[in-house]
Motif scaffolding. Structure first.
Motif, PDB file in Angstrom:
ATOM      1  N   THR A  75     -33.430  32.183 -32.991  1.00 31.61           N
ATOM      2  CA  THR A  75     -32.634  31.354 -33.890  1.00 31.61           C
ATOM      3  C   THR A  75     -31.265  32.001 -33.976  1.00 31.61           C
ATOM      4  O   THR A  75     -31.143  33.187 -34.283  1.00 31.61           O
ATOM      5  N   PHE A  76     -30.235  31.216 -33.674  1.00 30.07           N
ATOM      6  CA  PHE A  76     -28.921  31.772 -33.337  1.00 30.07           C
ATOM      7  C   PHE A  76     -27.816  31.023 -34.061  1.00 30.07           C
ATOM      8  O   PHE A  76     -27.815  29.787 -34.117  1.00 30.07           O
ATOM      9  N   CYS A  77     -26.868  31.779 -34.618  1.00 21.68           N
ATOM     10  CA  CYS A  77     -25.687  31.207 -35.259  1.00 21.68           C
ATOM     11  C   CYS A  77     -24.463  31.794 -34.595  1.00 21.68           C
ATOM     12  O   CYS A  77     -24.353  33.022 -34.481  1.00 21.68           O
ATOM     13  N   GLY A  78     -23.539  30.941 -34.149  1.00 23.75           N
ATOM     14  CA  GLY A  78     -22.291  31.464 -33.615  1.00 23.75           C
ATOM     15  C   GLY A  78     -21.941  30.895 -32.256  1.00 23.75           C
ATOM     16  O   GLY A  78     -22.466  29.879 -31.822  1.00 23.75           O
ATOM     17  N   GLU A  79     -21.039  31.605 -31.607  1.00 22.72           N
ATOM     18  CA  GLU A  79     -20.581  31.219 -30.275  1.00 22.72           C
ATOM     19  C   GLU A  79     -20.481  32.466 -29.405  1.00 22.72           C
ATOM     20  O   GLU A  79     -19.985  33.505 -29.855  1.00 22.72           O
ATOM     21  N   VAL A  80     -20.953  32.347 -28.175  1.00 25.24           N
ATOM     22  CA  VAL A  80     -20.790  33.415 -27.181  1.00 25.24           C
ATOM     23  C   VAL A  80     -19.799  32.904 -26.153  1.00 25.24           C
ATOM     24  O   VAL A  80     -20.075  31.943 -25.423  1.00 25.24           O
ATOM     25  N   TYR A  81     -18.633  33.524 -26.104  1.00 29.74           N
ATOM     26  CA  TYR A  81     -17.532  32.988 -25.313  1.00 29.74           C
ATOM     27  C   TYR A  81     -17.625  33.336 -23.831  1.00 29.74           C
ATOM     28  O   TYR A  81     -16.943  32.712 -23.005  1.00 29.74           O
ATOM     29  N   ASN A  82     -18.437  34.314 -23.474  1.00 27.48           N
ATOM     30  CA  ASN A  82     -18.597  34.654 -22.059  1.00 27.48           C
ATOM     31  C   ASN A  82     -19.926  34.147 -21.512  1.00 27.48           C
ATOM     32  O   ASN A  82     -20.480  34.712 -20.556  1.00 27.48           O
ATOM     33  N   PHE A  83     -20.457  33.079 -22.119  1.00 29.46           N
ATOM     34  CA  PHE A  83     -21.779  32.616 -21.693  1.00 29.46           C
ATOM     35  C   PHE A  83     -21.792  32.098 -20.255  1.00 29.46           C
ATOM     36  O   PHE A  83     -22.820  32.202 -19.570  1.00 29.46           O
ATOM     37  N   SER A  84     -20.679  31.570 -19.774  1.00 30.46           N
ATOM     38  CA  SER A  84     -20.653  31.068 -18.400  1.00 30.46           C
ATOM     39  C   SER A  84     -20.840  32.203 -17.405  1.00 30.46           C
ATOM     40  O   SER A  84     -21.610  32.087 -16.440  1.00 30.46           O
ATOM     41  N   GLU A  85     -20.126  33.326 -17.620  1.00 26.60           N
ATOM     42  CA  GLU A  85     -20.280  34.477 -16.730  1.00 26.60           C
ATOM     43  C   GLU A  85     -21.691  35.056 -16.810  1.00 26.60           C
ATOM     44  O   GLU A  85     -22.288  35.410 -15.781  1.00 26.60           O
ATOM     45  N   LEU A  86     -22.219  35.136 -18.035  1.00 22.46           N
ATOM     46  CA  LEU A  86     -23.576  35.663 -18.203  1.00 22.46           C
ATOM     47  C   LEU A  86     -24.594  34.746 -17.527  1.00 22.46           C
ATOM     48  O   LEU A  86     -25.563  35.218 -16.917  1.00 22.46           O
ATOM     49  N   ARG A  87     -24.381  33.467 -17.639  1.00 25.70           N
ATOM     50  CA  ARG A  87     -25.294  32.506 -17.011  1.00 25.70           C
ATOM     51  C   ARG A  87     -25.341  32.723 -15.506  1.00 25.70           C
ATOM     52  O   ARG A  87     -26.430  32.757 -14.893  1.00 25.70           O
ATOM     53  N   THR A  88     -24.153  32.875 -14.886  1.00 25.27           N
ATOM     54  CA  THR A  88     -24.093  33.119 -13.443  1.00 25.27           C
ATOM     55  C   THR A  88     -24.827  34.414 -13.073  1.00 25.27           C
ATOM     56  O   THR A  88     -25.578  34.461 -12.088  1.00 25.27           O
ATOM     57  N   GLU A  89     -24.602  35.461 -13.872  1.00 23.88           N
ATOM     58  CA  GLU A  89     -25.272  36.744 -13.607  1.00 23.88           C
ATOM     59  C   GLU A  89     -26.780  36.613 -13.742  1.00 23.88           C
ATOM     60  O   GLU A  89     -27.544  37.158 -12.936  1.00 23.88           O
ATOM     61  N   LEU A  90     -27.227  35.890 -14.748  1.00 27.47           N
ATOM     62  CA  LEU A  90     -28.669  35.731 -14.969  1.00 27.47           C
ATOM     63  C   LEU A  90     -29.319  34.903 -13.864  1.00 27.47           C
ATOM     64  O   LEU A  90     -30.464  35.174 -13.457  1.00 27.47           O
ATOM     65  N   ILE A  91     -28.608  33.901 -13.355  1.00 34.53           N
ATOM     66  CA  ILE A  91     -29.132  33.135 -12.223  1.00 34.53           C
ATOM     67  C   ILE A  91     -29.332  34.062 -11.033  1.00 34.53           C
ATOM     68  O   ILE A  91     -30.326  33.954 -10.301  1.00 34.53           O
ATOM     69  N   GLY A  92     -28.405  35.017 -10.864  1.00 38.07           N
ATOM     70  CA  GLY A  92     -28.549  35.997  -9.805  1.00 38.07           C
ATOM     71  C   GLY A  92     -29.772  36.876  -9.971  1.00 38.07           C
ATOM     72  O   GLY A  92     -30.308  37.413  -8.989  1.00 38.07           O
ATOM     73  N   HIS A  93     -30.229  37.027 -11.203  1.00 33.01           N
ATOM     74  CA  HIS A  93     -31.448  37.799 -11.474  1.00 33.01           C
ATOM     75  C   HIS A  93     -32.701  36.940 -11.396  1.00 33.01           C
ATOM     76  O   HIS A  93     -33.801  37.424 -11.675  1.00 33.01           O
TER      77      HIS A  93
END
Length: 612
Positions: A75-93
């Motif tokens: 359960t999460f409140c807020g914004e993560v502004y680097n989520f696009s970069e993290l998403r790409t990195e996680l896809i790589g994993h």
């Protein structure tokens, strides 16, 4: 932006206790008017209220990962502004994604990196993750404390929520306040972790709290550190500009209308100018605020030498924003409905800055009619040295919090009408001294740093870890009370870390406040705004406001059952009311009246028990 709540109890099965978790979650409806959700397991119940900003359909919460052996739920409140970069990195994993939301990126970041995932997030956030694999709850708060998060340890677990009201809604928690809690209410010290209510705490900025069958532990994942600054002035100015450009561009991401809060001062003008030139963002909307009577005839005072409106209009024309001026009626500041909404949003008496709380609430309420996200220039003064006390030798030398020194303390004094015996018992000066010494011990040391620079590092640290939190809290509570998300680019931790370690000689290289910020944005702004002296958020100059305060205080003094009456020096309060209309606006008395009134409303509305 959202509100979160939860209950972990290892001593009982809470999976069927829907009423308790629903009541806790419902208190946060204003923070998340778009959707609600609950998730339960034998020893945990999580609640969520959603303000949809990114991936309106796919970001529903609480969000669970079903593929692991035991469910992991966020359960999460807020914004993560680097989520696009993290998403790409996680896809790589090897991760795959069901949604476009930053919520799923946060959840999968935890699955990939465990509790250390917090170090990878750039944003403003407060979140809770229940890991069913080891039956552990992890609470995390962003580095600067932009988003609030409170918790209440119990014998068998913990209760938590975005605001105190969520925790207070649980039947086992009552609104009790001890001497230290009341000291926090009455003085501008803002001790990290202190939550005023007995037994309740705030997750400290840059920290996480872990709760398991073994107990509760706290861990720090980020703090300001002292490092040698090796860049020359030109490089420093360019780096600040680059960081600001990157930060604003990241914070422009939104699937709902986005705008800028514009006062016509350096800070908000710089953010607005950068946002207006962000590629692909379209024409930016901007909003300014003032009082109707000031628009008709502004009167300079000790802290405001000029009205905001002409400067805001000039900047809006200069960068071509779609600008709206919001004019407030001072009479609305005294509206019982508005005051009740402000108190409900804060859960505490919002006495300091007087009319700024209800006026900010009304501003955000008006902005919300047009947009869901707004950028703010908040925190630039703490970061770049904009306040008068940074440039006042007496305040710099003082052995206390600089905003509580002579010349500044009048904005935060509210004890004049309190009973003298109570004031002596509370020993506010002693409490302030202890908190100040505690704050100084946290300041990181740079070996070999010259004494003057060392002191200015202390000044910066005090402002960035204590004073700024009061402003961020005010901004968060008043904006979320109407379902408006306000983003604060100057709180980007990369920028904060870089500027904190920049020598004071560079921050004030031209002998003025915020020299570094002015130089970094000089090509974006008209000369009039670059040269404008800092002007604080507007306050009402309407005599009717003071009259309304005096009327309410008189009603309190006539009511023998008024909750605050036992805390007041009644004779002194009557003496204040005997003074001619207008006298209170020229002294500390107006702040003292505000304090008495808000204390009375708080004690009564929250049924507070004082354990003094």
């Amino acid at each position: 932006m959202c509100g979160i709540a939860g209950w972990v109890d290892f001593g009982r099965d809470v999976s069927a206790r829907h009423e308790e978790i629903r009541n806790m979650t419902d208190t946060l409806a204003c923070r998340g008017p778009d959707a609600e959700g609950m998730w339960t397991a034998p020893h945990v119940a999580l609640g969520h209220r959603r303000l949809a900003i990114i991936d309106l359909d796919g970001g529903r919460q609480p969000m669970t990962e079903h593929s692991v052996r035991e469910r992991v739920t966020l359960t999460f409140c807020g914004e993560v502004y680097n989520f696009s970069e993290l998403r790409t990195e996680l896809i790589g994993h090897g991760h795959t994604f069901r949604t476009r939301s930053d919520t799923e990126v946060v959840l999968r970041s935890y699955l990939q990196w465990g509790p250390s995932f917090a170090e990878r997030l750039n944003g403003m956030f407060a979140l809770a993750i229940w890991d069913g694999r080891n039956e552990e709850l992890t609470l995390v708060r962003d580095r600067m404390g932009v988003k609030p998060l409170y918790y209440f340890p119990t014998p068998d677990g913990v209760l938590f929520g975005s605001e105190p009201k969520a925790v207070l809604a649980h039947p086992t928690v009552s609104a009790r306040v001890d001497s230290d809690g009341l000291r926090e209410v009455l003085d501008m010290v803002k001790t990290p972790e202190a939550a005023v209510y007995s037994g309740m705490y705030e997750v400290r900025p840059g920290h996480l709290v872990r709760v398991s069958r073994k107990g509760l532990t706290k861990h720090r994942y980020w703090a300001l550190e002292a490092r040698e600054h090796t860049d020359d002035l030109g490089t420093t100015i360019r780096t600040v500009r680059e960081l600001l450009e990157d930060t604003v561009q990241r914070q422009m991401v939104s699937d709902v209308p986005l705008s800028s809060l514009l006062s016509g001062g350096l800070d908000s003008s710089a953010i607005t100018a950068l946002a207006a030139r962000t590629p692909g963002s379209g024409r930016l909307r901007s909003f300014s605020v003032d009082f109707a009577e000031a628009a008709a005839g502004f009167r300079p005072d000790a802290v405001r030498g000029s009205a905001d409106a002409p400067y805001a209009r000039e900047l809006a024309r200069y960068v071509d924003t779609d600008h709206t001026e919001i004019l407030l009626d001072s009479g609305e500041l005294l509206s019982p409905a508005v005051r009740a909404a402000v108190l409900r949003a804060t859960d505490l008496p919002p006495a300091y800055w007087g009319d700024m709380w209800p006026s900010l609430y009304l501003l955000f309420k008006a902005v919300k009619q047009h947009t869901t996200v707004a950028l703010s220039g908040e925190s630039a003064d703490e970061l770049f040295g904009g306040y008068r006390w940074f440039h006042n030798p007496g305040a710099v030398r003082a052995d206390t919090f600089p905003w509580l020194t002579s010349g500044s303390a009048r904005y935060f004094g509210g004890l004049q009408l309190l009973d003298r015996g109570l004031v002596e018992k509370l020993d506010i000066p002693g409490y302030r001294r202890a908190r100040y010494d505690e704050a100084l011990r946290e300041v990181p040391v740079l070996p070999g740093e010259e004494a003057g620079e060392r002191r200015m590092r202390e000044m910066s640290h005090l402002n960035l870890t204590r004073f700024v939190q009061t402003l961020l809290d005010r901004k968060d509570r008043m904006s979320m009370a109407v379902g408006l998300e306000v983003r604060v680019p100057f709180c980007d931790h990369r920028l904060v870390d870089y500027v904190f370690n920049t020598p004071w000689a560079m921050k004030a290289f031209d002998g003025r406040e915020k020299s570094l910020l002015r130089a970094a944005t000089a090509d974006l702004l008209p000369a009039s705004i670059l040269e404008r002296v800092k002007t604080p958020y507007p306050t009402t100059q309407d005599p009717a406001y003071e009259s309304g305060l005096r009327t309410e205080l008189a009603e309190i003094l006539r009511d023998g059952n008024a909750p605050v009456r036992s805390l007041l020096d009644v004779e002194k309060a009557r003496a204040v009311l005997d003074r001619p209309q207008g006298a209170t606006s020229r002294s500390y008395d107006r702040g003292s009246i505000e304090m008495a009134i808000w204390l009375n409303r708080w004690l009564g509305s929250y049924d507070v028990t004082l354990d003094l």
